[in-house]
Design a protein around this motif. Structure first.
Motif, PDB file in Angstrom:
ATOM      1  N   LEU A  35    -105.929 -31.985  34.484  1.00  0.00           N
ATOM      2  CA  LEU A  35    -106.979 -31.910  35.286  1.00  0.00           C
ATOM      3  C   LEU A  35    -107.051 -30.135  35.442  1.00  0.00           C
ATOM      4  CD1 LEU A  35    -107.129 -35.287  37.545  1.00  0.00           C
ATOM      5  CD2 LEU A  35    -108.070 -34.075  35.707  1.00  0.00           C
ATOM      6  N   ILE A  36    -105.586 -29.233  35.601  1.00  0.00           N
ATOM      7  CA  ILE A  36    -105.090 -28.864  36.488  1.00  0.00           C
ATOM      8  C   ILE A  36    -106.083 -27.452  35.290  1.00  0.00           C
ATOM      9  CG2 ILE A  36    -103.895 -26.348  36.870  1.00  0.00           C
ATOM     10  CD1 ILE A  36    -102.310 -28.121  38.304  1.00  0.00           C
ATOM     11  N   LEU A  37    -105.916 -28.090  33.832  1.00  0.00           N
ATOM     12  CA  LEU A  37    -106.028 -27.289  32.417  1.00  0.00           C
ATOM     13  C   LEU A  37    -107.044 -27.377  32.127  1.00  0.00           C
ATOM     14  CD1 LEU A  37    -102.481 -26.917  30.719  1.00  0.00           C
ATOM     15  CD2 LEU A  37    -103.189 -25.196  32.233  1.00  0.00           C
ATOM     16  N   PHE A  38    -107.894 -28.141  32.704  1.00  0.00           N
ATOM     17  CA  PHE A  38    -109.481 -29.133  32.201  1.00  0.00           C
ATOM     18  C   PHE A  38    -110.221 -27.848  31.447  1.00  0.00           C
ATOM     19  CE2 PHE A  38    -113.282 -30.134  32.588  1.00  0.00           C
ATOM     20  CZ  PHE A  38    -113.691 -31.681  31.361  1.00  0.00           C
ATOM     21  N   PRO A  39    -110.518 -26.439  32.943  1.00  0.00           N
ATOM     22  CA  PRO A  39    -111.838 -26.368  32.745  1.00  0.00           C
ATOM     23  C   PRO A  39    -111.119 -24.998  31.058  1.00  0.00           C
ATOM     24  CG  PRO A  39    -110.724 -25.551  34.565  1.00  0.00           C
ATOM     25  CD  PRO A  39    -110.116 -26.712  33.981  1.00  0.00           C
ATOM     26  N   VAL A  40    -109.977 -24.694  30.768  1.00  0.00           N
ATOM     27  CA  VAL A  40    -109.008 -24.083  29.827  1.00  0.00           C
ATOM     28  C   VAL A  40    -109.340 -24.490  28.682  1.00  0.00           C
ATOM     29  CG1 VAL A  40    -106.895 -22.892  29.038  1.00  0.00           C
ATOM     30  CG2 VAL A  40    -107.405 -22.822  31.302  1.00  0.00           C
ATOM     31  N   PHE A  41    -109.471 -26.233  28.552  1.00  0.00           N
ATOM     32  CA  PHE A  41    -109.248 -26.888  26.954  1.00  0.00           C
ATOM     33  C   PHE A  41    -111.042 -26.922  26.972  1.00  0.00           C
ATOM     34  CE2 PHE A  41    -105.634 -29.195  28.773  1.00  0.00           C
ATOM     35  CZ  PHE A  41    -104.194 -28.619  27.329  1.00  0.00           C
ATOM     36  N   THR A 216    -112.231 -35.871  17.845  1.00  0.00           N
ATOM     37  CA  THR A 216    -112.247 -34.757  17.850  1.00  0.00           C
ATOM     38  C   THR A 216    -113.604 -34.133  16.634  1.00  0.00           C
ATOM     39  OG1 THR A 216    -109.967 -33.590  18.826  1.00  0.00           O
ATOM     40  CG2 THR A 216    -111.965 -32.212  18.081  1.00  0.00           C
ATOM     41  N   ASN A 217    -112.963 -34.437  15.455  1.00  0.00           N
ATOM     42  CA  ASN A 217    -113.958 -34.414  14.815  1.00  0.00           C
ATOM     43  C   ASN A 217    -115.058 -35.249  14.913  1.00  0.00           C
ATOM     44  OD1 ASN A 217    -112.336 -32.501  13.104  1.00  0.00           O
ATOM     45  ND2 ASN A 217    -111.302 -34.513  12.310  1.00  0.00           N
ATOM     46  N   LYS A 218    -115.377 -36.156  15.007  1.00  0.00           N
ATOM     47  CA  LYS A 218    -116.128 -36.832  15.761  1.00  0.00           C
ATOM     48  C   LYS A 218    -117.235 -36.297  17.142  1.00  0.00           C
ATOM     49  CE  LYS A 218    -115.885 -40.845  13.032  1.00  0.00           C
ATOM     50  NZ  LYS A 218    -116.811 -41.072  11.846  1.00  0.00           N
ATOM     51  N   VAL A 219    -116.654 -35.646  18.106  1.00  0.00           N
ATOM     52  CA  VAL A 219    -116.988 -34.968  19.205  1.00  0.00           C
ATOM     53  C   VAL A 219    -117.928 -33.651  18.186  1.00  0.00           C
ATOM     54  CG1 VAL A 219    -116.926 -34.523  21.567  1.00  0.00           C
ATOM     55  CG2 VAL A 219    -116.007 -35.973  20.617  1.00  0.00           C
ATOM     56  N   ASN A 220    -117.356 -33.498  17.423  1.00  0.00           N
ATOM     57  CA  ASN A 220    -118.260 -31.984  17.012  1.00  0.00           C
ATOM     58  C   ASN A 220    -119.438 -32.758  15.895  1.00  0.00           C
ATOM     59  OD1 ASN A 220    -116.069 -30.100  17.718  1.00  0.00           O
ATOM     60  ND2 ASN A 220    -114.840 -30.786  15.800  1.00  0.00           N
ATOM     61  N   ALA A 221    -119.193 -33.310  15.538  1.00  0.00           N
ATOM     62  CA  ALA A 221    -120.836 -34.413  14.498  1.00  0.00           C
ATOM     63  C   ALA A 221    -121.552 -34.683  15.481  1.00  0.00           C
ATOM     64  CB  ALA A 221    -120.081 -35.455  13.879  1.00  0.00           C
ATOM     65  N   LYS A 222    -121.302 -35.421  16.414  1.00  0.00           N
ATOM     66  CA  LYS A 222    -122.313 -35.612  17.846  1.00  0.00           C
ATOM     67  C   LYS A 222    -122.619 -34.775  18.197  1.00  0.00           C
ATOM     68  CE  LYS A 222    -122.451 -39.250  20.797  1.00  0.00           C
ATOM     69  NZ  LYS A 222    -121.939 -40.109  22.104  1.00  0.00           N
ATOM     70  N   VAL A 223    -121.496 -33.615  18.955  1.00  0.00           N
ATOM     71  CA  VAL A 223    -122.401 -32.716  19.504  1.00  0.00           C
ATOM     72  C   VAL A 223    -123.493 -31.832  18.271  1.00  0.00           C
ATOM     73  CG1 VAL A 223    -122.533 -30.710  20.752  1.00  0.00           C
ATOM     74  CG2 VAL A 223    -121.113 -32.809  21.485  1.00  0.00           C
ATOM     75  N   LEU A 224    -122.479 -31.069  17.205  1.00  0.00           N
ATOM     76  CA  LEU A 224    -123.586 -30.539  16.503  1.00  0.00           C
ATOM     77  C   LEU A 224    -124.917 -30.898  15.383  1.00  0.00           C
ATOM     78  CD1 LEU A 224    -121.041 -28.597  14.706  1.00  0.00           C
ATOM     79  CD2 LEU A 224    -122.034 -27.350  16.415  1.00  0.00           C
ATOM     80  N   PHE A 266    -105.202 -39.031  27.250  1.00  0.00           N
ATOM     81  CA  PHE A 266    -106.155 -37.715  28.111  1.00  0.00           C
ATOM     82  C   PHE A 266    -106.828 -37.456  27.101  1.00  0.00           C
ATOM     83  CE2 PHE A 266    -102.331 -39.240  31.780  1.00  0.00           C
ATOM     84  CZ  PHE A 266    -103.355 -39.939  32.069  1.00  0.00           C
ATOM     85  N   ALA A 267    -106.415 -36.421  26.373  1.00  0.00           N
ATOM     86  CA  ALA A 267    -107.289 -35.730  25.395  1.00  0.00           C
ATOM     87  C   ALA A 267    -107.810 -36.593  24.504  1.00  0.00           C
ATOM     88  CB  ALA A 267    -105.895 -35.078  23.977  1.00  0.00           C
ATOM     89  N   ILE A 268    -107.859 -38.004  24.196  1.00  0.00           N
ATOM     90  CA  ILE A 268    -108.529 -38.228  23.318  1.00  0.00           C
ATOM     91  C   ILE A 268    -110.180 -38.636  24.342  1.00  0.00           C
ATOM     92  CG2 ILE A 268    -109.386 -40.444  22.483  1.00  0.00           C
ATOM     93  CD1 ILE A 268    -106.515 -41.224  21.250  1.00  0.00           C
ATOM     94  N   LEU A 269    -109.106 -39.338  25.853  1.00  0.00           N
ATOM     95  CA  LEU A 269    -110.633 -39.264  27.016  1.00  0.00           C
ATOM     96  C   LEU A 269    -111.211 -37.916  27.153  1.00  0.00           C
ATOM     97  CD1 LEU A 269    -108.230 -41.600  29.483  1.00  0.00           C
ATOM     98  CD2 LEU A 269    -110.859 -42.046  27.955  1.00  0.00           C
ATOM     99  N   GLN A 270    -110.878 -36.687  27.349  1.00  0.00           N
ATOM    100  CA  GLN A 270    -111.432 -35.838  27.202  1.00  0.00           C
ATOM    101  C   GLN A 270    -112.255 -35.244  26.639  1.00  0.00           C
ATOM    102  OE1 GLN A 270    -108.259 -32.811  28.435  1.00  0.00           O
ATOM    103  NE2 GLN A 270    -110.506 -30.657  28.858  1.00  0.00           N
ATOM    104  N   GLU A 271    -112.442 -35.727  25.780  1.00  0.00           N
ATOM    105  CA  GLU A 271    -113.270 -35.269  24.270  1.00  0.00           C
ATOM    106  C   GLU A 271    -114.766 -36.109  24.331  1.00  0.00           C
ATOM    107  OE1 GLU A 271    -112.634 -33.010  21.855  1.00  0.00           O
ATOM    108  OE2 GLU A 271    -110.728 -32.815  21.938  1.00  0.00           O
ATOM    109  N   PHE A 272    -114.357 -37.486  24.881  1.00  0.00           N
ATOM    110  CA  PHE A 272    -115.693 -37.726  25.716  1.00  0.00           C
ATOM    111  C   PHE A 272    -116.308 -37.236  26.381  1.00  0.00           C
ATOM    112  CE2 PHE A 272    -113.751 -41.198  22.616  1.00  0.00           C
ATOM    113  CZ  PHE A 272    -114.352 -41.379  22.064  1.00  0.00           C
ATOM    114  N   LEU A 273    -115.867 -36.822  27.472  1.00  0.00           N
ATOM    115  CA  LEU A 273    -115.945 -35.791  28.926  1.00  0.00           C
ATOM    116  C   LEU A 273    -116.510 -35.194  28.011  1.00  0.00           C
ATOM    117  CD1 LEU A 273    -113.140 -37.297  31.378  1.00  0.00           C
ATOM    118  CD2 LEU A 273    -115.483 -38.696  30.693  1.00  0.00           C
ATOM    119  N   ASN A 274    -116.476 -34.280  27.366  1.00  0.00           N
ATOM    120  CA  ASN A 274    -116.531 -32.937  27.247  1.00  0.00           C
ATOM    121  C   ASN A 274    -117.436 -32.696  27.184  1.00  0.00           C
ATOM    122  OD1 ASN A 274    -113.885 -31.669  27.764  1.00  0.00           O
ATOM    123  ND2 ASN A 274    -113.141 -31.437  26.229  1.00  0.00           N
ATOM    124  N   VAL A 275    -118.093 -34.130  26.179  1.00  0.00           N
ATOM    125  CA  VAL A 275    -119.529 -34.186  25.553  1.00  0.00           C
ATOM    126  C   VAL A 275    -120.665 -33.251  26.260  1.00  0.00           C
ATOM    127  CG1 VAL A 275    -121.563 -35.539  24.232  1.00  0.00           C
ATOM    128  CG2 VAL A 275    -118.685 -35.649  23.938  1.00  0.00           C
TER     129      VAL A 275
END
Length: 450
Positions: A35-41, A216-224, A266-275
């Motif tokens: 949570l602390i490093l969320f903006p940096v991630f 991560t690749n799936k999220v990139n494909a979904k966003v792009l 938590f990294a996997i969950l964050q990928e979906f929250l980043n969409v």
């Protein structure tokens, strides 16, 4: 070092006092760090997405400059600068957990020092009480950590200074998280179920590393909106992360493996929250790119217009200079001196070539025009005078004619010579255009003799 590690140890101990589970405390500790490093991630993910968006252009440059690696590097750097992408920004986010992992490793490796606040003298007394021998204060804390919990009452009774020492249970589902998993778990002295559970911690960590890369690749494909096959760099990253997880969990205490597993989840969950954030960033990036392209077109248009104006001014200046040269040449033809003093040269002889003072060409042209007009008027007056003389001569001839009786005699006499006609008047000289001076104005015109 203790000044840096003490806050982390206090946080981990706080979670243990709340939950009563060492494993859950590690999971909550990992969650707080994420949570602390969320903006940096998130910033790192944006950089990675920007790099993925340039994959096609990068591939074209690679094909175009396949035989010139130096030129390819230069053009690739220009592409990054033009698009505002930092290649190192996407790798930074994956390295940020490492300092926290190192800090947690120091805390887990010496739990008696950072969690139980046990000094070296207290440790020597406890090890002597439990084993009858003084063990290494730095290297044996993991070995006796769970034994301290199991013999807590005996230790507090024997050493009253440790009465306020926290009582921490390092086991989770029967597994001692202060121990290190073994690859050959069937040779472990622990029960088979416990040893196999310890063996599963590194395996789960490695599998979650692979899943994190795929997500991560799936999220990139979904966003792009573009589905790309996994390239060699992505495969290499996935393999390296998998091997790193296996090495980490098989060489360090199992508590770090639990932390690494929680970090991957938590990294996997964050990928979906980043969409939604990544889509917003992508939209903003496209707008900025369109604006940048429009600004570039306007700049090119302004440059072309400025070049055309400069070319037009240069042409006008050249015409002006040519006109001045013609005027100056007409003035200085006789002396061949020129308008500049240094144009005379070393062989200049002032006695040989006369010089003339400078006059304004326009003024000379006006004077020449006035002189031509005066000459034309004078010629017109002379023509009128010639006509009057002819008329007067005719009248005198009529008056001097002889009488009819003498006509025969007059006929015999030779005819008087007829006076030669007066010279024809000079034609009026055409007026010259203003601004142009003939070379002949340097000499005074000669008047026609009547």
């Amino acid at each position: 070092m203790s000044i840096i590690l003490t806050p982390f140890a206090k946080l981990l101990l706080l979670f243990y006092n709340i939950t009563g589970s060492y494993a859950i405390s590690l999971v909550l500790f990992c969650l707080v760090i994420r949570l602390i490093l969320f903006p940096v991630f998130l910033k790192g993910r944006k950089s990675m997405m920007a790099m993925n968006g340039l994959a096609d252009q990068q591939k074209m440059l690679q094909q175009k400059y396949a035989r010139d690696r130096e030129r390819y590097s230069i053009e690739l750097q220009k592409l990054y600068e033009r698009e505002g992408v930092k290649p190192s920004g996407g790798c930074l986010w994956s390295l940020l957990p490492m300092p926290f992992l190192m800090a947690l490793y120091a805390i887990i490796r010496q739990p008696l020092t950072y969690l139980m606040e046990m000094t070296e003298d207290h440790f020597n007394a406890v090890s002597n009480l439990l084993y009858g021998d003084v063990l290494s204060f730095r290297n044996a804390q993991l070995q006796i950590a769970q034994d301290v919990y199991n013999n807590y009452d005996q230790i507090v009774t024997a050493i009253p200074d440790l009465a306020g020492m926290p009582k921490i249970d390092f086991t989770f589902l029967g597994m001692n998280l202060s121990n290190t998993p073994q690859l050959m778990f069937w040779k472990s002295e622990e029960p088979m179920g416990v040893a196999f559970g310890m063996f599963l911690i590194p395996i789960i960590s490695a599998v979650l590393s692979i899943i994190t890369t795929i997500v991560t690749n799936k999220v990139n494909a979904k966003v792009l909106g573009v589905v790309r096959p996994m390239d060699s760099s992505t495969r290499a990253t996935m393999i390296m992360m998998t091997l790193f997880s296996l090495w980490l969990c098989f060489t360090l205490p199992a508590a770090l493996g639990v932390y690494w597993i929680a970090n991957s989840v938590f990294a996997i969950l964050q990928e979906f929250l980043n969409v939604p954030f990544l889509r917003k960033y992508l939209k903003k990036t496209e707008e900025e790119k369109a604006k940048r392209i429009e600004d570039e077109k306007e700049r090119v248009k302004r440059e072309k217009k400025a070049q055309a104006e400069a070319k037009k001014k240069a042409a006008e200046e050249m015409r002006r200079i040519q006109m001045e040269r013609k005027l100056n040449k007409s003035i200085a033809t006789a002396s061949r001196e020129g308008m500049r003093t240094y144009a005379r040269g070393r062989l200049y002889d002032p006695d040989r070539y006369p010089t003339f003072p400078y006059k304004d060409p326009n003024q000379l042209a006006q004077e020449e025009s006035v002189r031509q007009q005066l000459k034309a008027e004078e010629d017109k007056i002379n023509q009128e005078a010639v006509k009057q003389n002819k008329k007067k001569d005719k009248k005198e001839k009529k008056a001097d004619q002889p009488a009819p009786a003498v006509e025969e005699a007059a006929a015999v006499q030779p005819a008087a010579p007829v006076p030669s006609p007066a010279p024809a008047p000079a034609q009026e000289a055409p007026e010259e255009e203003e601004g142009f001076v003939e070379e002949s104005f340097l000499e005074e015109p000669e008047d026609n003799e009547e």
